[in-house]
Write a protein that holds these residues in place. Structure first.
Motif, PDB file in Angstrom:
ATOM      1  N   TYR A 126       7.513  20.399 -20.577  1.00 51.69           N
ATOM      2  CA  TYR A 126       8.926  20.630 -20.893  1.00 51.69           C
ATOM      3  C   TYR A 126       9.444  19.582 -21.876  1.00 51.69           C
ATOM      4  CZ  TYR A 126       9.977  24.368 -17.529  1.00 51.69           C
ATOM      5  OH  TYR A 126      10.060  25.565 -16.858  1.00 51.69           O
ATOM      6  N   LYS A 127       9.044  18.332 -21.673  1.00 51.27           N
ATOM      7  CA  LYS A 127       9.501  17.267 -22.584  1.00 51.27           C
ATOM      8  C   LYS A 127       8.946  17.484 -23.985  1.00 51.27           C
ATOM      9  CE  LYS A 127       9.827  12.303 -23.313  1.00 51.27           C
ATOM     10  NZ  LYS A 127      11.097  12.552 -24.012  1.00 51.27           N
ATOM     11  N   TYR A 128       7.674  17.833 -24.066  1.00 53.94           N
ATOM     12  CA  TYR A 128       7.043  18.110 -25.359  1.00 53.94           C
ATOM     13  C   TYR A 128       7.776  19.251 -26.073  1.00 53.94           C
ATOM     14  CZ  TYR A 128       3.484  19.639 -28.717  1.00 53.94           C
ATOM     15  OH  TYR A 128       2.812  20.019 -29.860  1.00 53.94           O
ATOM     16  N   ALA A 129       8.023  20.333 -25.330  1.00 51.06           N
ATOM     17  CA  ALA A 129       8.670  21.509 -25.922  1.00 51.06           C
ATOM     18  C   ALA A 129      10.076  21.178 -26.401  1.00 51.06           C
ATOM     19  CB  ALA A 129       8.711  22.644 -24.905  1.00 51.06           C
ATOM     20  N   PHE A 130      10.822  20.421 -25.597  1.00 54.10           N
ATOM     21  CA  PHE A 130      12.187  20.084 -25.994  1.00 54.10           C
ATOM     22  C   PHE A 130      12.197  19.160 -27.206  1.00 54.10           C
ATOM     23  CE2 PHE A 130      16.014  17.451 -25.848  1.00 54.10           C
ATOM     24  CZ  PHE A 130      16.995  18.432 -25.806  1.00 54.10           C
ATOM     25  N   ASP A 131      11.368  18.135 -27.182  1.00 53.46           N
ATOM     26  CA  ASP A 131      11.336  17.174 -28.296  1.00 53.46           C
ATOM     27  C   ASP A 131      10.949  17.842 -29.612  1.00 53.46           C
ATOM     28  OD1 ASP A 131      12.060  15.167 -26.582  1.00 53.46           O
ATOM     29  OD2 ASP A 131      10.037  14.314 -26.386  1.00 53.46           O
ATOM     30  N   LYS A 132      10.043  18.807 -29.540  1.00 57.45           N
ATOM     31  CA  LYS A 132       9.511  19.399 -30.764  1.00 57.45           C
ATOM     32  C   LYS A 132      10.248  20.657 -31.213  1.00 57.45           C
ATOM     33  CE  LYS A 132       5.100  20.373 -32.999  1.00 57.45           C
ATOM     34  NZ  LYS A 132       3.629  20.400 -32.847  1.00 57.45           N
ATOM     35  N   TYR A 133      10.800  21.422 -30.270  1.00 59.09           N
ATOM     36  CA  TYR A 133      11.310  22.753 -30.630  1.00 59.09           C
ATOM     37  C   TYR A 133      12.762  23.009 -30.239  1.00 59.09           C
ATOM     38  CZ  TYR A 133       6.315  23.671 -31.185  1.00 59.09           C
ATOM     39  OH  TYR A 133       4.996  23.626 -31.564  1.00 59.09           O
ATOM     40  N   SER A 134      13.509  21.990 -29.849  1.00 56.89           N
ATOM     41  CA  SER A 134      14.885  22.228 -29.395  1.00 56.89           C
ATOM     42  C   SER A 134      15.773  22.834 -30.479  1.00 56.89           C
ATOM     43  CB  SER A 134      15.507  20.929 -28.877  1.00 56.89           C
ATOM     44  OG  SER A 134      15.511  19.933 -29.886  1.00 56.89           O
ATOM     45  N   ASN A 135      15.411  22.645 -31.740  1.00 53.49           N
ATOM     46  CA  ASN A 135      16.203  23.211 -32.832  1.00 53.49           C
ATOM     47  C   ASN A 135      15.697  24.571 -33.293  1.00 53.49           C
ATOM     48  OD1 ASN A 135      17.961  20.972 -32.990  1.00 53.49           O
ATOM     49  ND2 ASN A 135      16.474  19.846 -34.245  1.00 53.49           N
ATOM     50  N   GLN A 136      14.584  25.012 -32.714  1.00 53.17           N
ATOM     51  CA  GLN A 136      13.992  26.275 -33.172  1.00 53.17           C
ATOM     52  C   GLN A 136      14.098  27.410 -32.160  1.00 53.17           C
ATOM     53  OE1 GLN A 136      10.037  25.868 -35.022  1.00 53.17           O
ATOM     54  NE2 GLN A 136      10.351  23.648 -35.017  1.00 53.17           N
ATOM     55  N   TYR A 137      14.135  27.071 -30.875  1.00 49.49           N
ATOM     56  CA  TYR A 137      14.144  28.104 -29.832  1.00 49.49           C
ATOM     57  C   TYR A 137      15.291  27.850 -28.857  1.00 49.49           C
ATOM     58  CZ  TYR A 137       9.488  28.897 -31.666  1.00 49.49           C
ATOM     59  OH  TYR A 137       8.438  29.140 -32.510  1.00 49.49           O
ATOM     60  N   HIS A 138      15.860  28.948 -28.355  1.00 51.29           N
ATOM     61  CA  HIS A 138      16.956  28.850 -27.396  1.00 51.29           C
ATOM     62  C   HIS A 138      16.526  29.205 -25.980  1.00 51.29           C
ATOM     63  CE1 HIS A 138      20.000  29.423 -30.901  1.00 51.29           C
ATOM     64  NE2 HIS A 138      19.686  28.152 -30.719  1.00 51.29           N
ATOM     65  N   TRP A 139      15.346  29.821 -25.847  1.00 49.07           N
ATOM     66  CA  TRP A 139      14.844  30.215 -24.528  1.00 49.07           C
ATOM     67  C   TRP A 139      13.401  29.745 -24.373  1.00 49.07           C
ATOM     68  CZ3 TRP A 139      18.331  31.817 -21.153  1.00 49.07           C
ATOM     69  CH2 TRP A 139      19.505  32.417 -21.635  1.00 49.07           C
ATOM     70  N   PHE A 140      13.084  29.209 -23.186  1.00 46.91           N
ATOM     71  CA  PHE A 140      11.761  28.655 -22.904  1.00 46.91           C
ATOM     72  C   PHE A 140      11.219  29.298 -21.640  1.00 46.91           C
ATOM     73  CE2 PHE A 140      14.047  25.789 -25.557  1.00 46.91           C
ATOM     74  CZ  PHE A 140      13.111  25.182 -26.375  1.00 46.91           C
ATOM     75  N   PHE A 141      10.042  29.922 -21.769  1.00 44.86           N
ATOM     76  CA  PHE A 141       9.437  30.662 -20.665  1.00 44.86           C
ATOM     77  C   PHE A 141       8.134  29.984 -20.269  1.00 44.86           C
ATOM     78  CE2 PHE A 141       6.379  34.144 -19.499  1.00 44.86           C
ATOM     79  CZ  PHE A 141       6.914  34.401 -18.246  1.00 44.86           C
TER      80      PHE A 141
END
Length: 318
Positions: A126-141
């Motif tokens: 989750y930390k990796y995904a947020f740090d890298k993609y928080s500006n690209q995606y609005h939903w995380f599955f």
């Protein structure tokens, strides 16, 4: 003297056990002081077709291009056959899918979490995904390697949901005072929930790396503990008829149960037409599901969906 020492040691041990129990119960029962009084657990439903038809054609086209879901799959080397099946089937329909492994695996590309503890893997992913993609995606599955997901149905379910609100969605289970989303059915977090979770990951008092001193609690429960501290609460996803769309069982097992419980309405009693996930599948069953969901069509039946989700650029999805 020996008697006094023995009594002292017993007292220390009993005191330690008592403190440990208080710690665990505190982790599971936290959040009441922070819980918003107006918040009640409720059941989220998918939009109906009439709502979609009200959207203009230009808006539908824009939605089909802009609605993006990032998929996280937690795997271990022992899951290599499932890993291969998941990579070759439903994850092609994610706008981006990445595998997070407990260690390096030569045959497949993955992000090495360097731990086999599922909760540590989850929080690192989750930390990796947020740090890298928080500006690209609005939903995380997030899903297990035994889960099959229909991403288009997930997007449809989320269509009228605002990702700037703290959503934490899936198949909810109640355990004592804690309500959590089962990882077996898949977990959906909005970008706002990801933001709140990320702000707590470095605060061990609110989001500890370990679930307890005596026994561990599962990773999905531990996630719920952390999110509860952030004012984010589990919500069950259902279709318009009240059927679960995130399923913790396979289609086969669900049908078997429907044959027992609803022998005159097996199809209606089994599963939602808009199901998002099924769990407990073998690699072969993954490919059977892929065929049934994306390739098999009944001649003469038209599927005039009001909205089409276009695949990401360069995708080889079905």
């Amino acid at each position: 003297m020996l008697s006094e020492s023995s009594s002292f040691l017993k007292g220390v041990m009993l005191g330690s056990i008592f403190c440990a129990l208080i710690t665990i119960l505190g982790h599971i029962g936290i959040g009441h002081g922070n819980r918003m009084h107006h918040h009640e657990h409720h059941h989220l439903q998918a939009p109906n077709k009439e709502d979609i038809l009200k959207i203009s054609e230009d808006e539908r086209m824009e939605l089909s291009k802009s609605f993006r879901v990032y998929c996280i799959i937690l795997v271990k080397p022992k899951d290599v056959s499932l890993w291969a099946a998941v990579k070759d089937t439903w994850t092609k329909h994610c706008d981006k899918a990445e595998f997070f492994s407990s260690e390096n695996v030569k045959v497949f590309e993955s992000i090495n979490m360097k731990t086999s503890e599922m909760w540590l893997m989850m929080r690192k992913a989750y930390k990796y995904a947020f740090d890298k993609y928080s500006n690209q995606y609005h939903w995380f599955f997030l899903a297990c390697p035994t889960t099959f997901a229909i991403i288009e149905n997930l997007k449809y379910f989320l269509l009228k949901k605002d990702p700037s609100q703290p959503f934490y969605i899936g198949h909810t289970i109640k355990s004592g005072d804690l309500e959590y989303v089962s990882v077996e059915g898949g977990i959906v977090l909005s970008i706002e929930s990801m933001k709140r979770l990320n702000s707590l990951l470095n605060i061990p008092e609110k989001c500890p790396e370990q679930g307890g001193m005596i026994w561990k609690i599962s990773e999905d429960k531990q996630l719920a503990v952390c999110l509860k501290y952030a004012g984010v609460f589990a919500e069950n996803a259902e279709d318009a008829d009240g059927k679960d769309v995130f399923n913790t069982k396979s289609v086969g097992l669900s049908i078997k149960e429907a044959m027992t419980n609803h022998p005159n309405q097996v199809v209606e009693g089994c599963c939602s037409d808009m199901a998002v996930t099924f769990n407990g599948l073998t690699p072969n069953q993954m490919h059977v599901m892929m065929y049934g969901v994306y390739r098999l069509r009944a001649f003469g039946h038209l599927f005039n969906d009001a909205l089409i989700f276009l695949p990401p650029n360069g995708s080889d999805n079905d």
